[in-house]
Design a protein around this motif. Structure first.
Motif, mmCIF file in Angstrom:
data_model
loop_
_atom_site.group_PDB
_atom_site.id
_atom_site.type_symbol
_atom_site.label_atom_id
_atom_site.label_comp_id
_atom_site.label_asym_id
_atom_site.label_seq_id
_atom_site.Cartn_x
_atom_site.Cartn_y
_atom_site.Cartn_z
ATOM 1 N N LYS A 11 -2.097 -15.195 -38.393
ATOM 2 C CA LYS A 11 -2.328 -16.499 -37.733
ATOM 3 C C LYS A 11 -3.216 -15.877 -36.515
ATOM 4 C CE LYS A 11 0.254 -18.806 -39.716
ATOM 5 N NZ LYS A 11 -0.064 -19.709 -40.696
ATOM 6 N N ARG A 12 -4.701 -16.322 -36.594
ATOM 7 C CA ARG A 12 -5.730 -15.737 -35.864
ATOM 8 C C ARG A 12 -6.640 -17.007 -35.235
ATOM 9 N NH1 ARG A 12 -7.019 -11.478 -39.894
ATOM 10 N NH2 ARG A 12 -5.545 -9.719 -39.319
ATOM 11 N N GLY A 13 -7.266 -16.702 -34.193
ATOM 12 C CA GLY A 13 -7.817 -18.044 -33.704
ATOM 13 C C GLY A 13 -9.199 -17.911 -34.364
ATOM 14 N N GLY A 14 -9.884 -19.180 -34.048
ATOM 15 C CA GLY A 14 -11.248 -19.451 -34.314
ATOM 16 C C GLY A 14 -11.344 -19.775 -36.140
ATOM 17 N N GLY A 15 -12.387 -19.642 -36.738
ATOM 18 C CA GLY A 15 -12.584 -19.871 -38.120
ATOM 19 C C GLY A 15 -13.189 -21.242 -38.281
ATOM 20 N N GLY A 16 -13.561 -21.526 -39.424
ATOM 21 C CA GLY A 16 -13.940 -23.160 -39.864
ATOM 22 C C GLY A 16 -15.433 -23.138 -39.558
ATOM 23 N N GLY A 62 -9.119 -43.606 -41.268
ATOM 24 C CA GLY A 62 -10.560 -43.629 -41.012
ATOM 25 C C GLY A 62 -10.854 -43.076 -39.762
ATOM 26 N N ARG A 63 -9.816 -42.629 -38.761
ATOM 27 C CA ARG A 63 -10.143 -42.326 -37.598
ATOM 28 C C ARG A 63 -9.459 -40.781 -37.395
ATOM 29 N NH1 ARG A 63 -8.580 -45.938 -32.721
ATOM 30 N NH2 ARG A 63 -9.874 -44.373 -31.590
ATOM 31 N N LEU A 64 -8.852 -40.393 -38.528
ATOM 32 C CA LEU A 64 -8.554 -39.035 -38.254
ATOM 33 C C LEU A 64 -9.572 -37.987 -37.788
ATOM 34 C CD1 LEU A 64 -5.993 -37.224 -38.795
ATOM 35 C CD2 LEU A 64 -6.553 -36.791 -41.120
ATOM 36 N N HIS A 65 -10.702 -37.990 -37.923
ATOM 37 C CA HIS A 65 -11.539 -37.127 -37.679
ATOM 38 C C HIS A 65 -11.841 -37.024 -36.076
ATOM 39 C CE1 HIS A 65 -14.145 -40.669 -38.188
ATOM 40 N NE2 HIS A 65 -14.664 -40.278 -37.102
ATOM 41 N N GLU A 66 -11.283 -38.183 -35.351
ATOM 42 C CA GLU A 66 -11.342 -38.399 -34.038
ATOM 43 C C GLU A 66 -10.338 -37.378 -33.384
ATOM 44 O OE1 GLU A 66 -11.607 -42.426 -32.988
ATOM 45 O OE2 GLU A 66 -12.808 -43.076 -34.401
ATOM 46 N N TYR A 67 -9.242 -37.171 -34.086
ATOM 47 C CA TYR A 67 -8.156 -36.783 -33.558
ATOM 48 C C TYR A 67 -7.708 -34.938 -33.842
ATOM 49 C CZ TYR A 67 -6.515 -41.233 -32.143
ATOM 50 O OH TYR A 67 -6.146 -42.435 -31.491
ATOM 51 N N LEU A 68 -8.236 -34.991 -35.402
ATOM 52 C CA LEU A 68 -8.045 -33.529 -35.630
ATOM 53 C C LEU A 68 -9.236 -33.256 -36.757
ATOM 54 C CD1 LEU A 68 -6.433 -33.187 -38.600
ATOM 55 C CD2 LEU A 68 -4.440 -33.701 -36.867
ATOM 56 N N GLU A 69 -9.161 -31.787 -37.154
ATOM 57 C CA GLU A 69 -10.288 -31.448 -37.888
ATOM 58 C C GLU A 69 -9.419 -30.377 -38.811
ATOM 59 O OE1 GLU A 69 -14.680 -30.752 -37.683
ATOM 60 O OE2 GLU A 69 -13.769 -28.763 -36.958
ATOM 61 N N LEU A 77 -6.245 -17.692 -41.283
ATOM 62 C CA LEU A 77 -5.462 -18.993 -40.937
ATOM 63 C C LEU A 77 -5.444 -19.727 -42.201
ATOM 64 C CD1 LEU A 77 -6.468 -20.299 -37.366
ATOM 65 C CD2 LEU A 77 -4.152 -19.526 -38.183
ATOM 66 N N GLY A 78 -6.467 -19.650 -43.127
ATOM 67 C CA GLY A 78 -6.506 -20.606 -44.454
ATOM 68 C C GLY A 78 -6.844 -21.980 -43.796
ATOM 69 N N VAL A 79 -6.386 -22.817 -44.416
ATOM 70 C CA VAL A 79 -6.510 -24.188 -44.066
ATOM 71 C C VAL A 79 -5.992 -24.544 -42.882
ATOM 72 C CG1 VAL A 79 -6.602 -26.611 -44.538
ATOM 73 C CG2 VAL A 79 -7.282 -24.895 -46.342
ATOM 74 N N HIS A 80 -6.280 -24.868 -41.774
ATOM 75 C CA HIS A 80 -5.342 -24.991 -40.612
ATOM 76 C C HIS A 80 -6.196 -26.101 -39.606
ATOM 77 C CE1 HIS A 80 -8.895 -22.392 -39.494
ATOM 78 N NE2 HIS A 80 -8.962 -22.832 -38.228
ATOM 79 N N ALA A 81 -5.347 -26.878 -38.878
ATOM 80 C CA ALA A 81 -5.593 -28.071 -38.295
ATOM 81 C C ALA A 81 -5.979 -27.555 -36.679
ATOM 82 C CB ALA A 81 -4.621 -29.084 -38.053
ATOM 83 N N VAL A 82 -7.238 -28.441 -36.353
ATOM 84 C CA VAL A 82 -8.025 -27.944 -35.109
ATOM 85 C C VAL A 82 -7.893 -29.232 -34.036
ATOM 86 C CG1 VAL A 82 -9.926 -27.049 -33.723
ATOM 87 C CG2 VAL A 82 -9.018 -26.084 -35.767
ATOM 88 N N LYS A 219 -0.562 -28.033 -42.210
ATOM 89 C CA LYS A 219 -1.478 -27.281 -41.707
ATOM 90 C C LYS A 219 -1.396 -26.994 -40.276
ATOM 91 C CE LYS A 219 -3.022 -27.807 -45.821
ATOM 92 N NZ LYS A 219 -1.715 -28.336 -46.175
ATOM 93 N N PHE A 220 -0.668 -27.151 -39.416
ATOM 94 C CA PHE A 220 -0.326 -26.786 -38.118
ATOM 95 C C PHE A 220 0.037 -25.461 -38.008
ATOM 96 C CE2 PHE A 220 -0.203 -30.678 -35.238
ATOM 97 C CZ PHE A 220 -0.859 -31.503 -36.071
ATOM 98 N N SER A 221 -0.440 -24.343 -37.585
ATOM 99 C CA SER A 221 -0.276 -22.925 -37.505
ATOM 100 C C SER A 221 1.046 -22.651 -36.626
ATOM 101 C CB SER A 221 -1.491 -22.348 -36.990
ATOM 102 O OG SER A 221 -2.562 -22.592 -37.905
ATOM 103 N N HIS A 222 1.387 -21.320 -36.694
ATOM 104 C CA HIS A 222 2.514 -20.905 -35.911
ATOM 105 C C HIS A 222 1.869 -20.384 -34.423
ATOM 106 C CE1 HIS A 222 5.845 -18.735 -34.450
ATOM 107 N NE2 HIS A 222 5.092 -17.768 -34.199
ATOM 108 N N SER A 223 2.832 -20.577 -33.526
ATOM 109 C CA SER A 223 2.318 -19.773 -32.365
ATOM 110 C C SER A 223 3.619 -19.745 -31.641
ATOM 111 C CB SER A 223 1.199 -20.671 -31.373
ATOM 112 O OG SER A 223 1.278 -20.120 -30.157
#
Length: 519
Positions: A11-16, A62-69, A77-82, A219-223
């Motif tokens: 689990k690493r920060g950044g990416g995408g 239709g509004r998901l992109h306003e909340y997360l990516e 991280l592979g595919v992860h939510a930001v 797609k929520f990562s561990h912390s």
């Protein structure tokens, strides 16, 4: 050999990269919530878009992109939510329906698996729990393509991979329904996907039927200091709420090992526990100073001044990881006298013993026998004193032993006529815990709330005002954690004098008023 789960990505920060709606690789239009660039497989982003339309309850697809990516990298991280916007503590981040429910197998089926496959049975059981006749071809395709599986699962050049495939073939031969839907390699992939991605609430038996795999929640990562926690709604939807303020562009996280006080252990303890999932945690807390593991300096004697100096992390992206592969620190640095102490000078044997005894005693639960709460409180008081004498008051074992001491003492207050401690002694322990958490685990919102609620109940029993127990009556935890609101949600109210009043107190006051008025 047992069927082994694949490694989770470190689990690493950044990416995408930035958000885009352009077509990519012949997939058709990429959904707005899938970041441009990255390493998307053909059809993957399109699959996420389809699942958003079919499974999302909040936000609207239709509004998901306003909340997360969703961002995609081949390593880390592979595919992860930001997060794409700021979230306040307590705010709903996501709510979705399961892509596939994975209920428990029947007792009879589970026993047959146990008789035939032994300790491999729990890993294989999900294959028999799913109602495959209700799973469409499109849903099965999404299950197999939208979740992380380590490349080692697809390898066939090892004895382990060969054994795994033989087991899957054997399982398929015993189930015509399963055999009609999956090939051996697909079955193995499915089992690994469930093993790593299932959301199941083992603490609430009435929620057992909601267990399943969820496209976006996975797609929520561990912390080890997560910004979200999840639960099931009464309808069985997976819900993620913010447990502390989240800023835009922050990775959305939760804890793979629950929200208990075990998250307060040291970095090496947490990493070794998480390595059973075949990854080495790279969250900000694990990459930073190990503040939970402060030990008294053997040179200058200052309490809580020595911190471990871990070596540089090797590349953990490939291969199997075991707890034994994670080395402990070889040196410790004192921030008081600047000494660099070799591990041989540190009380590591005593630390190891306390790291076993304190969580072990907490896991035992409370006994219902008369006088047991007194014995348990005494046990934790002794462990706390032992930690103070050997590793110091800055160490996590001292704090957890103090927390458990207060918990058991609260039970004792309700059952025993005589308590051999004063209010001031309980308050001193509570203040120490509150200060330690604020200094060393300020982002661990759930653990700080747990300690606060124990203090609130003790104040209600013994008085003194919340400030005497280590918390500001107006905003107990600060930092945007909305702790005052959480108190109200649980039926607590702070009086003008700073004392705690429960919902039952308020109801009793109303009833007494009615009696006095002859109503």
């Amino acid at each position: 050999a047992a069927v082994e789960p694949p490694p989770m990505p470190p689990k690493r920060g950044g990416g995408g990269g930035g958000r885009a709606m352009a077509a990519g690789g012949g997939d058709g239009p990429r959904p707005a919530f899938c970041a441009g660039g990255g390493d998307w497989r053909p059809g993957q982003a399109e699959g996420f878009g389809r699942c958003a339309k079919e499974r999302l309850h909040f936000p609207a697809h239709g509004r998901l992109h306003e909340y997360l990516e969703l961002r995609c990298t081949t390593s880390g991280l592979g595919v992860h939510a930001v997060a794409r916007r700021n979230f306040a503590c307590g705010e709903l981040v996501l709510s979705e329906d399961a892509l596939l429910r994975v209920p428990d197998t029947s007792q009879e089926a589970g026993q047959r698996l146990q008789n035939k496959f032994g300790d491999r049975a729990p890993f294989l059981a999900p294959a028999l729990g799913v109602q495959w006749d209700r799973v469409s071809k499109e849903e099965l395709k999404s299950v197999l393509n939208l979740f992380f599986v380590h490349p080692s699962v697809s390898r066939s050049d090892t004895k382990q991979a060969e054994t795994n495939l033989i087991i899957c073939k054997d399982l398929l031969e015993g189930s015509e329904k399963l055999k009609s839907r999956l090939q051996p390699m697909d079955l193995l992939r499915f089992l690994h996907i469930v093993d790593l991605n299932i959301h199941r609430d083992d603490e609430k038996p009435d929620m057992a039927g909601f267990a399943g795999i969820f496209v976006f929640g996975s797609k929520f990562s561990h912390s080890c200091a997560p910004n979200c926690s999840w639960s099931f709604s009464p309808e069985g939807r997976l819900q993620y709420h913010a447990v502390r303020p989240i800023e835009a562009d922050e990775i959305l996280t939760f804890s793979y090992i629950g929200n208990g006080m075990n998250l307060l252990t040291s970095t090496i303890e947490r990493r070794r526990r998480l390595s059973t999932l075949w990854f080495v945690c790279q969250c900000a807390r694990c990459k930073g100073p190990d503040l939970s593991r402060k030990i008294r300096c053997p040179r200058c004697g200052v309490d809580g001044s020595c911190l471990p100096t871990y070596g540089e992390d090797p590349n953990w992206d490939t291969g199997m990881i075991t707890p034994q592969m994670l080395p402990d620190a070889e040196h410790w640095h004192c921030c008081s006298c600047s000494a660099n102490c070799p591990s041989a000078e540190m009380p590591l044997q005593e630390e190891s013993e306390l790291a076993r005894l304190v969580p072990g005693a907490m896991m035992q639960g409370r006994s219902e026998e008369p006088g047991s709460s007194c014995r348990e409180a005494t046990r934790f008081e002794q462990l706390r004193a032992r930690a103070a004498a050997s590793v110091g008051t800055g160490h996590w074992t001292h704090t957890l032993a103090g927390f458990a001491f207060l918990q058991r003492s609260l039970v004792q207050l309700k059952s025993d006529p005589v308590i051999l401690h004063t209010e001031a002694e309980f308050q001193a322990v509570s203040v120490e815990i509150a200060e330690w958490l604020k200094a060393n685990a300020s982002a661990n919102a759930e653990q700080r709330l747990s300690a606060m609620f124990v203090a609130v109940r003790l104040e209600h029993e013994l008085g003194g005002g919340l400030r005497a127990w280590g918390y500001d009556p107006i905003d107990p935890l600060g930092g945007g954690l909305n702790s005052a609101m959480r108190l109200r949600e649980h039926g607590w109210e702070v009086t003008p004098e700073g004392s705690m009043r429960s919902k039952d107190d308020q109801l009793s006051a109303v009833e007494n008023t009615k009696v006095e008025r002859g109503l």
